[in-house]
Design a protein around this motif. Structure first.
Motif, mmCIF file in Angstrom:
data_model
loop_
_atom_site.group_PDB
_atom_site.id
_atom_site.type_symbol
_atom_site.label_atom_id
_atom_site.label_comp_id
_atom_site.label_asym_id
_atom_site.label_seq_id
_atom_site.Cartn_x
_atom_site.Cartn_y
_atom_site.Cartn_z
ATOM 1 N N UNK A 83 -2.330 29.832 -0.479
ATOM 2 C CA UNK A 83 -2.845 28.766 0.392
ATOM 3 C C UNK A 83 -3.051 27.497 -0.441
ATOM 4 N N UNK A 84 -2.260 26.464 -0.179
ATOM 5 C CA UNK A 84 -2.346 25.204 -0.916
ATOM 6 C C UNK A 84 -3.268 24.251 -0.162
ATOM 7 N N UNK A 85 -4.272 23.733 -0.854
ATOM 8 C CA UNK A 85 -5.178 22.735 -0.279
ATOM 9 C C UNK A 85 -4.694 21.311 -0.537
ATOM 10 N N UNK A 86 -4.109 21.094 -1.711
ATOM 11 C CA UNK A 86 -3.729 19.730 -2.100
ATOM 12 C C UNK A 86 -2.575 19.801 -3.093
ATOM 13 N N UNK A 87 -1.688 18.822 -2.967
ATOM 14 C CA UNK A 87 -0.550 18.703 -3.890
ATOM 15 C C UNK A 87 -0.399 17.224 -4.189
ATOM 16 N N UNK A 88 -0.402 16.872 -5.447
ATOM 17 C CA UNK A 88 -0.147 15.485 -5.826
ATOM 18 C C UNK A 88 0.821 15.480 -6.993
ATOM 19 N N UNK A 112 3.495 17.605 -10.998
ATOM 20 C CA UNK A 112 2.667 18.037 -9.878
ATOM 21 C C UNK A 112 1.363 18.682 -10.320
ATOM 22 N N UNK A 113 0.353 18.433 -9.528
ATOM 23 C CA UNK A 113 -0.944 19.101 -9.685
ATOM 24 C C UNK A 113 -1.250 19.728 -8.327
ATOM 25 N N UNK A 114 -1.427 21.032 -8.320
ATOM 26 C CA UNK A 114 -1.612 21.768 -7.069
ATOM 27 C C UNK A 114 -2.984 22.434 -7.075
ATOM 28 N N UNK A 115 -3.687 22.270 -5.971
ATOM 29 C CA UNK A 115 -4.989 22.915 -5.800
ATOM 30 C C UNK A 115 -4.824 23.976 -4.711
ATOM 31 N N UNK A 116 -5.200 25.190 -5.056
ATOM 32 C CA UNK A 116 -5.084 26.319 -4.131
ATOM 33 C C UNK A 116 -6.457 26.700 -3.602
#
Length: 153
Positions: A83-88, A112-116
């Motif tokens: 489950x990805x909350x944010x991708x930048x 990329x920086x991904x917050x799960x």
């Protein structure tokens, strides 16, 4: 097979001679969904006649690779149950001479920086997701530029 369209409009300003190569490079791009984008040559390439507030082709190239990678990453993450909350992404392209001596985008680095949410993938799983996204990306598969992905924590 899919066909994609974009409309471009450039018009010489009244009084511009044009043949002296002193004309503005600002133009408009319109996409099939109705979005219109101010565009121009890069101020790094044509300083006096570019619109620095507009998007240039080199920036669009980098953004296109970044966007395509992200869209595949999200799709693959969802399919794998993450489950990805944010991708930048802080993507960067380098313009240099290629092997043939021509100016080209020779390298694009995605950062990329991904917050799960919830369960977190390990480093190997994250690397695999990015590798698969890169391999699937239509845009990366269409260019000869060295496209790199350097995920950020």
């Amino acid at each position: 097979m899919h066909a994609y369209t974009a409309q471009l409009l450039w018009q010489r300003a009244e009084g511009e001679a044009f043949t002296d190569n002193r004309y503005h490079r600002a133009h408009r791009l319109r996409f099939d969904g109705g979005v219109e984008l101010p565009a121009s040559s890069s101020p790094l390439v044509v300083p006096r006649y570019s619109d620095p507030a507009a998007v240039d082709p080199e920036e669009m190239f980098v953004a296109s690779l970044s966007s395509c990678h992200m869209l595949w990453f999200l799709s693959l993450a969802a399919a794998d149950g993450w489950c990805v909350d944010r991708y930048e992404d802080a993507a960067e392209g380098v313009m240099a001479r290629n092997a043939q001596g021509r100016m080209a985008m020779t390298e694009v680095t995605l950062r990329p920086h991904v917050v799960f949410a919830g369960r977190q993938p390990g480093a190997e799983q994250l690397h695999d997701l990015h590798h698969r996204a890169h391999a699937a990306c239509f845009i990366a598969n269409s260019v000869h530029t060295d496209v790199r992905c350097e995920p950020r924590a």
